[in-house]
Scaffold this active site. Structure first.
Site, PDB file in Angstrom:
ATOM      1  N   LYS A 193      -9.260  -6.852   8.220  1.00  0.00           N
ATOM      2  CA  LYS A 193      -8.249  -6.438   9.198  1.00  0.00           C
ATOM      3  C   LYS A 193      -8.696  -7.015  10.524  1.00  0.00           C
ATOM      4  O   LYS A 193      -9.814  -6.717  10.983  1.00  0.00           O
ATOM      5  CB  LYS A 193      -8.169  -4.916   9.299  1.00  0.00           C
ATOM      6  CG  LYS A 193      -7.554  -4.267   8.068  1.00  0.00           C
ATOM      7  CD  LYS A 193      -7.484  -2.769   8.213  1.00  0.00           C
ATOM      8  CE  LYS A 193      -6.923  -2.146   6.930  1.00  0.00           C
ATOM      9  NZ  LYS A 193      -7.111  -0.693   6.909  1.00  0.00           N
TER      10      LYS A 193
ATOM     11  N   GLU B 233     -10.950   0.423  -3.307  1.00  0.00           N
ATOM     12  CA  GLU B 233     -11.212   0.138  -1.895  1.00  0.00           C
ATOM     13  C   GLU B 233     -11.896   1.328  -1.216  1.00  0.00           C
ATOM     14  O   GLU B 233     -11.438   2.467  -1.331  1.00  0.00           O
ATOM     15  CB  GLU B 233      -9.864  -0.182  -1.225  1.00  0.00           C
ATOM     16  CG  GLU B 233      -9.948  -0.641   0.214  1.00  0.00           C
ATOM     17  CD  GLU B 233      -8.556  -1.029   0.748  1.00  0.00           C
ATOM     18  OE1 GLU B 233      -7.647  -1.345  -0.066  1.00  0.00           O
ATOM     19  OE2 GLU B 233      -8.385  -1.004   1.975  1.00  0.00           O
TER      20      GLU B 233
ATOM     21  N   LYS C 212      -1.045  -1.108  -4.485  1.00  0.00           N
ATOM     22  CA  LYS C 212      -2.245  -0.320  -4.141  1.00  0.00           C
ATOM     23  C   LYS C 212      -1.769   1.094  -3.869  1.00  0.00           C
ATOM     24  O   LYS C 212      -0.791   1.295  -3.145  1.00  0.00           O
ATOM     25  CB  LYS C 212      -2.913  -0.943  -2.919  1.00  0.00           C
ATOM     26  CG  LYS C 212      -3.705  -0.010  -2.012  1.00  0.00           C
ATOM     27  CD  LYS C 212      -4.408  -0.806  -0.910  1.00  0.00           C
ATOM     28  CE  LYS C 212      -4.597   0.003   0.361  1.00  0.00           C
ATOM     29  NZ  LYS C 212      -5.163  -0.814   1.470  1.00  0.00           N
TER      30      LYS C 212
ATOM     31  N   SER D  25       0.873  -1.168   0.000  1.00  0.00           N
ATOM     32  CA  SER D  25       0.000   0.000   0.000  1.00  0.00           C
ATOM     33  C   SER D  25       0.911   1.219   0.000  1.00  0.00           C
ATOM     34  O   SER D  25       1.724   1.385   0.916  1.00  0.00           O
ATOM     35  CB  SER D  25      -0.874  -0.023   1.252  1.00  0.00           C
ATOM     36  OG  SER D  25      -1.587   1.188   1.376  1.00  0.00           O
TER      37      SER D  25
ATOM     38  N   GLY E  68      -3.719  -4.051   6.300  1.00  0.00           N
ATOM     39  CA  GLY E  68      -2.700  -3.720   7.295  1.00  0.00           C
ATOM     40  C   GLY E  68      -3.011  -2.393   7.955  1.00  0.00           C
ATOM     41  O   GLY E  68      -3.790  -1.585   7.428  1.00  0.00           O
TER      42      GLY E  68
ATOM     43  N   ASP F 274      -7.132   2.891  -3.024  1.00  0.00           N
ATOM     44  CA  ASP F 274      -7.861   2.949  -1.750  1.00  0.00           C
ATOM     45  C   ASP F 274      -8.157   4.413  -1.445  1.00  0.00           C
ATOM     46  O   ASP F 274      -7.236   5.225  -1.312  1.00  0.00           O
ATOM     47  CB  ASP F 274      -6.994   2.336  -0.642  1.00  0.00           C
ATOM     48  CG  ASP F 274      -7.717   2.249   0.700  1.00  0.00           C
ATOM     49  OD1 ASP F 274      -8.877   2.700   0.794  1.00  0.00           O
ATOM     50  OD2 ASP F 274      -7.112   1.729   1.660  1.00  0.00           O
TER      51      ASP F 274
ATOM     52  N   LYS G  23      -2.963   5.048  -2.621  1.00  0.00           N
ATOM     53  CA  LYS G  23      -3.999   5.830  -1.968  1.00  0.00           C
ATOM     54  C   LYS G  23      -4.454   6.908  -2.942  1.00  0.00           C
ATOM     55  O   LYS G  23      -3.620   7.498  -3.663  1.00  0.00           O
ATOM     56  CB  LYS G  23      -3.436   6.478  -0.697  1.00  0.00           C
ATOM     57  CG  LYS G  23      -3.083   5.457   0.388  1.00  0.00           C
ATOM     58  CD  LYS G  23      -4.327   4.834   0.987  1.00  0.00           C
ATOM     59  CE  LYS G  23      -3.972   3.906   2.144  1.00  0.00           C
ATOM     60  NZ  LYS G  23      -5.167   3.323   2.779  1.00  0.00           N
TER      61      LYS G  23
ATOM     62  N   ASP H 249     -13.410  -1.952   3.205  1.00  0.00           N
ATOM     63  CA  ASP H 249     -12.456  -2.047   4.315  1.00  0.00           C
ATOM     64  C   ASP H 249     -13.191  -1.529   5.556  1.00  0.00           C
ATOM     65  O   ASP H 249     -13.862  -2.293   6.275  1.00  0.00           O
ATOM     66  CB  ASP H 249     -11.206  -1.210   3.964  1.00  0.00           C
ATOM     67  CG  ASP H 249     -10.220  -1.037   5.115  1.00  0.00           C
ATOM     68  OD1 ASP H 249     -10.502  -1.468   6.233  1.00  0.00           O
ATOM     69  OD2 ASP H 249      -9.133  -0.432   4.895  1.00  0.00           O
TER      70      ASP H 249
HETATM   71  O1  OSB Z   1      -7.025   1.845   4.614  1.00  0.00           O
HETATM   72  O2  OSB Z   1      -5.884   0.107   4.345  1.00  0.00           O
HETATM   73  C1  OSB Z   1      -6.010   1.212   4.866  1.00  0.00           C
HETATM   74  C2  OSB Z   1      -2.884   2.081   6.877  1.00  0.00           C
HETATM   75  C3  OSB Z   1      -3.453   2.712   7.969  1.00  0.00           C
HETATM   76  C4  OSB Z   1      -4.809   2.878   8.016  1.00  0.00           C
HETATM   77  C5  OSB Z   1      -5.613   2.411   6.971  1.00  0.00           C
HETATM   78  C6  OSB Z   1      -5.057   1.760   5.884  1.00  0.00           C
HETATM   79  C7  OSB Z   1      -3.668   1.632   5.823  1.00  0.00           C
HETATM   80  C8  OSB Z   1      -2.961   1.055   4.676  1.00  0.00           C
HETATM   81  C9  OSB Z   1      -1.574   0.540   4.926  1.00  0.00           C
HETATM   82  O3  OSB Z   1      -3.391   1.055   3.569  1.00  0.00           O
HETATM   83  C10 OSB Z   1      -1.492  -0.926   5.053  1.00  0.00           C
HETATM   84  C11 OSB Z   1      -0.157  -1.367   5.560  1.00  0.00           C
HETATM   85  O4  OSB Z   1       0.794  -1.328   4.770  1.00  0.00           O
HETATM   86  O5  OSB Z   1      -0.047  -1.752   6.736  1.00  0.00           O
HETATM   87 MG    MG Z   2      -8.129   0.581   3.281  1.00  0.00          MG
END
Ligand code: OSB
Ligand code: MG
Length: 371
Positions: free
Chosen positions: A262, A213, A161, A135, A290, A188, A163, A238
């Site tokens: 998660k 996402e 992925k 991510s 994550g 995402d 953001k 999510d």
């Molecule tokens: O939306 O998936 C998410 C990290 C913190 C809060 C929300 C998200 C995320 C990530 C990172 O996308 C995932 C990771 O690499 O741990």
């Molecule tokens: Mg997410």
């Protein structure tokens, strides 16, 4: 296993690289680790709540208070046989799933150690390696993002992925697709859009994303169903999925075609397995999300990802992407072809580093039975 005491520990770890989502930029991660002291064995769990209540309504200070005042006392002095006994004991408290998850997962951790079996087998896992994605947060420039993606692909990651948010989306995705027409690519939004953005979101279709996402409100199924009906690209939920019941509602409504699990968000391994099972019934693949976990939470995510319906690469990546020094050894590594090999040994397969943990501890308190 009789629960004798619970240690609550707050640690702080600087991120190797800042992480930016549609709700803000983070340079360092404050997190809560719990140790459940059972007779003869200690179990460890990580509360994945952020320092601020932006991703979800939970945050470190509140989770800590709820464990201290309510959840801890509901467990201390009790005897449990297994991790899956825990949800019933904590059921009276509404919400606070990340706080509950830390405690429940610590008991699973203790159970695996006490039974001398790998945690992943205890959870019902079947894989000997798990596929990994990354991510990648919002960067200062498109060039910086493209460089980062090139680095992660070279490292072997199987899915990228990124953001997105209004102003950092179509142009960015177009650049990535132009350079890498074939990679598994997703985005995402962390709820950065509304249904009024439908025409804009339709522009994402041409990038052949694996999924989009959580584009809409964090607590919504209804409008995501309306969106999914009008989009070819799979929607993945999510934030909105906090339980197996949520998953069922979302899948019956057609709100998504993929689910991000998660373990903290749904309140622990028991509920995570239940979400996994419901999705499997609907023939909907899941993947492990994550929360920028320390090695402890990461080792639990790895174990969960061995269940059969975790069919897509997760946001479970190498320790070194996040931390200069992790709290476990060995640290989590990813092979050149983008897998984490499952360690077929008792417990998580990773050992905590007490000295390192002590070094980054900013607060510590042990809860015992009131006399
Ligand atoms: O939306 O998936 C998410 C990290 C913190 C809060 C929300 C998200 C995320 C990530 C990172 O996308 C995932 C990771 O690499 O741990
Ligand atoms: Mg997410």
């Amino acid at each position: 296993m009789k629960i004798k005491a619970i240690t609550l520990r707050e640690i702080e770890m600087p991120l190797v690289h800042f992480f930016e989502t549609s709700f803000g930029r983070m340079y360092s991660r404050r997190m809560l680790l719990v140790t459940v002291h059972c007779e003869g064995v200690d179990g460890w769990g990580e509360c994945v709540a952020d320092e601020s209540p932006f991703y979800s309504s939970e945050c470190v200070d509140i989770a800590s208070l709820v464990i201290r005042q309510y959840l801890g006392p509901m467990l201390i002095g009790k005897s449990v046989e297994k991790g899956s006994d825990v949800p019933a004991l904590l059921a009276k408290v509404r919400g606070h799933r990340m706080a509950k998850g830390a405690l429940e997962n610590a008991i699973w951790d203790a159970e695996a150690k006490a039974k001398n079996v790998p945690l992943w087998k205890l959870l019902g896992g079947t894989r000997d390696k798990i596929p990994c994605g990354v991510s990648i947060g919002i960067q200062d420039s498109h060039e910086q993002l493209v460089d980062k993606i090139a680095g992660e692909l070279a490292a072997g990651y199987q899915r990228i992925k990124v953001k997105v948010k209004p102003g950092w989306d179509v142009e960015v995705l177009a650049k990535i697709r132009k350079r890498w027409p074939q990679i598994l690519l997703s985005c995402d939004a962390n709820s950065a859009y509304t249904l009024a953005d439908l025409d804009h979101l339709k522009k994402f279709e041409e990038f052949k994303l694996l999924m989009i996402e959580q584009p809409l409100w964090n607590d919504d199924f209804y409008f995501h169903a309306a969106l999914q009906k009008q989009m070819q690209t799979a929607i993945c939920l999510d934030e909105a999925i906090e339980s197996a019941r949520d998953a069922q509602a979302a899948l019956e409504l057609g709100s998504c075609r993929i689910i991000n699990i998660k373990v903290g968000r749904v309140g622990g391994f028991s509920e995570a397995i239940a979400v996994h099972n419901i999705a499997q019934k609907f023939n909907v693949p899941v993947w492990c999300g994550g929360m920028l976990e320390s090695g402890l939470g990461r080792s639990h995510n790895i174990a969960l990802s061995t269940l059969p319906n975790f069919k897509l690469p997760g946001d479970v990546s190498a320790s070194k992407r996040y931390w200069k020094e992790d709290v476990i050894e060995p640290e989590v590594t990813v092979s050149g072809d983008g897998f984490i090999a499952i360690r077929d040994v008792p417990g998580t397969g990773y050992t905590l580093r007490p000295d390192q943990i002590e070094k980054i501890t900013v607060k510590k308190e042990t809860l015992r039975q009131a006399k």
